[in-house]
Every structure is written in C-alpha cells, then in structure tokens.
Write a protein that holds these residues in place. Sequence first.
Motif, PDB file in Angstrom:
ATOM      1  N   TYR A   4       0.826  -1.207   0.000  1.00 27.81           N
ATOM      2  CA  TYR A   4       0.000   0.000   0.000  1.00 27.81           C
ATOM      3  C   TYR A   4       0.860   1.257   0.000  1.00 27.81           C
ATOM      4  N   VAL A   5       1.859   1.305   0.873  1.00 35.35           N
ATOM      5  CA  VAL A   5       2.727   2.478   0.982  1.00 35.35           C
ATOM      6  C   VAL A   5       3.497   2.688  -0.308  1.00 35.35           C
ATOM      7  N   SER A   6       4.044   1.624  -0.880  1.00 32.41           N
ATOM      8  CA  SER A   6       4.820   1.780  -2.106  1.00 32.41           C
ATOM      9  C   SER A   6       3.947   2.224  -3.272  1.00 32.41           C
ATOM     10  N   LEU A   7       2.731   1.695  -3.370  1.00 32.22           N
ATOM     11  CA  LEU A   7       1.824   2.116  -4.440  1.00 32.22           C
ATOM     12  C   LEU A   7       1.390   3.570  -4.254  1.00 32.22           C
ATOM     13  N   LEU A   8       1.120   3.947  -3.033  1.00 33.46           N
ATOM     14  CA  LEU A   8       0.713   5.318  -2.746  1.00 33.46           C
ATOM     15  C   LEU A   8       1.830   6.298  -3.087  1.00 33.46           C
ATOM     16  N   ARG A   9       3.054   5.956  -2.696  1.00 31.36           N
ATOM     17  CA  ARG A   9       4.182   6.848  -2.941  1.00 31.36           C
ATOM     18  C   ARG A   9       4.611   6.852  -4.409  1.00 31.36           C
ATOM     19  N   THR A  10       4.104   5.944  -5.205  1.00 31.51           N
ATOM     20  CA  THR A  10       4.310   5.977  -6.650  1.00 31.51           C
ATOM     21  C   THR A  10       3.170   6.723  -7.326  1.00 31.51           C
ATOM     22  N   GLY A  11       1.969   6.493  -6.863  1.00 32.39           N
ATOM     23  CA  GLY A  11       0.788   7.084  -7.488  1.00 32.39           C
ATOM     24  C   GLY A  11       0.648   8.578  -7.279  1.00 32.39           C
ATOM     25  N   VAL A  12       0.997   9.074  -6.111  1.00 31.68           N
ATOM     26  CA  VAL A  12       0.856  10.505  -5.835  1.00 31.68           C
ATOM     27  C   VAL A  12       1.737  11.344  -6.766  1.00 31.68           C
ATOM     28  N   PRO A  13       3.031  11.048  -6.925  1.00 37.47           N
ATOM     29  CA  PRO A  13       3.824  11.833  -7.882  1.00 37.47           C
ATOM     30  C   PRO A  13       3.323  11.696  -9.324  1.00 37.47           C
ATOM     31  N   ALA A  14       2.831  10.515  -9.694  1.00 33.42           N
ATOM     32  CA  ALA A  14       2.284  10.341 -11.044  1.00 33.42           C
ATOM     33  C   ALA A  14       1.052  11.227 -11.245  1.00 33.42           C
ATOM     34  N   LEU A  15       0.196  11.283 -10.252  1.00 32.42           N
ATOM     35  CA  LEU A  15      -0.997  12.126 -10.326  1.00 32.42           C
ATOM     36  C   LEU A  15      -0.612  13.604 -10.396  1.00 32.42           C
ATOM     37  N   VAL A  16       0.343  14.019  -9.581  1.00 33.34           N
ATOM     38  CA  VAL A  16       0.796  15.407  -9.598  1.00 33.34           C
ATOM     39  C   VAL A  16       1.386  15.743 -10.968  1.00 33.34           C
ATOM     40  N   GLY A  17       2.194  14.853 -11.524  1.00 28.18           N
ATOM     41  CA  GLY A  17       2.776  15.091 -12.842  1.00 28.18           C
ATOM     42  C   GLY A  17       1.725  15.233 -13.916  1.00 28.18           C
ATOM     43  N   TRP A  18       0.708  14.388 -13.851  1.00 25.21           N
ATOM     44  CA  TRP A  18      -0.380  14.460 -14.833  1.00 25.21           C
ATOM     45  C   TRP A  18      -1.150  15.770 -14.688  1.00 25.21           C
ATOM     46  N   LEU A  19      -1.450  16.160 -13.452  1.00 24.40           N
ATOM     47  CA  LEU A  19      -2.200  17.406 -13.224  1.00 24.40           C
ATOM     48  C   LEU A  19      -1.413  18.632 -13.666  1.00 24.40           C
ATOM     49  N   VAL A  20      -0.110  18.649 -13.401  1.00 22.71           N
ATOM     50  CA  VAL A  20       0.715  19.782 -13.828  1.00 22.71           C
ATOM     51  C   VAL A  20       0.794  19.833 -15.348  1.00 22.71           C
ATOM     52  N   ALA A  21       0.956  18.682 -15.992  1.00 17.49           N
ATOM     53  CA  ALA A  21       0.994  18.652 -17.461  1.00 17.49           C
ATOM     54  C   ALA A  21      -0.342  19.099 -18.036  1.00 17.49           C
ATOM     55  N   LEU A  22      -1.433  18.689 -17.421  1.00 18.58           N
ATOM     56  CA  LEU A  22      -2.759  19.101 -17.869  1.00 18.58           C
ATOM     57  C   LEU A  22      -2.936  20.608 -17.712  1.00 18.58           C
ATOM     58  N   ALA A  23      -2.519  21.140 -16.580  1.00 15.65           N
ATOM     59  CA  ALA A  23      -2.629  22.578 -16.335  1.00 15.65           C
ATOM     60  C   ALA A  23      -1.727  23.374 -17.273  1.00 15.65           C
ATOM     61  N   ALA A  24      -0.573  22.820 -17.630  1.00 12.18           N
ATOM     62  CA  ALA A  24       0.347  23.520 -18.528  1.00 12.18           C
ATOM     63  C   ALA A  24      -0.246  23.663 -19.927  1.00 12.18           C
ATOM     64  N   GLY A  25      -1.162  22.777 -20.272  1.00 13.85           N
ATOM     65  CA  GLY A  25      -1.787  22.842 -21.590  1.00 13.85           C
ATOM     66  C   GLY A  25      -2.763  23.992 -21.746  1.00 13.85           C
ATOM     67  N   TYR A  26      -3.276  24.496 -20.644  1.00 13.75           N
ATOM     68  CA  TYR A  26      -4.211  25.616 -20.718  1.00 13.75           C
ATOM     69  C   TYR A  26      -3.439  26.922 -20.887  1.00 13.75           C
ATOM     70  N   GLY A  27      -3.824  27.674 -21.873  1.00 13.23           N
ATOM     71  CA  GLY A  27      -3.185  28.954 -22.103  1.00 13.23           C
ATOM     72  C   GLY A  27      -1.907  28.881 -22.915  1.00 13.23           C
ATOM     73  N   LEU A  28      -1.416  27.674 -23.170  1.00 12.22           N
ATOM     74  CA  LEU A  28      -0.216  27.497 -23.968  1.00 12.22           C
ATOM     75  C   LEU A  28      -0.570  26.706 -25.219  1.00 12.22           C
ATOM     76  N   ASP A  29       0.039  27.057 -26.308  1.00 13.63           N
ATOM     77  CA  ASP A  29      -0.223  26.346 -27.558  1.00 13.63           C
ATOM     78  C   ASP A  29       0.763  25.198 -27.697  1.00 13.63           C
ATOM     79  N   LEU A  30       0.554  24.152 -26.883  1.00 14.82           N
ATOM     80  CA  LEU A  30       1.437  22.986 -26.889  1.00 14.82           C
ATOM     81  C   LEU A  30       0.659  21.753 -27.309  1.00 14.82           C
ATOM     82  N   ASP A  31       1.347  20.825 -27.915  1.00 13.14           N
ATOM     83  CA  ASP A  31       0.730  19.576 -28.348  1.00 13.14           C
ATOM     84  C   ASP A  31       0.341  18.745 -27.115  1.00 13.14           C
TER      85      ASP A  31
END
Length: 84
Positions: A4-31
């Motif tokens: 559980y701990v190892s999955l959680l500590r892997t999933g949280v950074p993956a989720l943060v990375g996805w959310l930041v990449a998603l947010a970076a797409g707004y307002g920027l003309d990126l693929d």
Amino acid sequence: MNLYVSLLRTGVPALVGWLVALAAGYGLDLDPAALAGVAAPVVSFVYYALFRTAEVYLSPRWGWLLGCARPPQYPVGKAALPPA
C-alpha cells in the motif's frame, strides 16, 4: 502494508505530474500528446526526487507530500521472489 505504501508513494507523484501537465496545456499552444508523453513523467520524477530528498535530509514530514510520511520498509536478507 508495504504494498500500500509503495503504491501510494508511486501514485501521488504520477498524479501530480499528470495534473501539472494538464494545467500547462491551458493557455499554452502545446501539443497535448507531447505534454502527456514528456511533461507528465518529467514532472513526476522531479516531484518525487525533490520531496524524497527533503524527506531524507530535512525532515520525515516532507514524506506526506508523497502520500505517506514513511517509505516502505523491506526486510533485509529475504528473497524478493518466492522459491520456484
């Protein structure tokens, strides 16, 4: 509990990375494919490395930003896989 701990500590950074990449797409003309394929893993890695380093060298409290305040503990000397 280690699983559980190892999955959680892997999933949280993956989720943060996805959310930041998603947010970076707004307002920027990126693929969007480039953001998902490059930005998300890079941000995830940097996020994990930053807070894991802070957890080790500053205070274990920084581990909460990885989902759990302690890294998983693995027994020393045991085989990783059951005997065949």
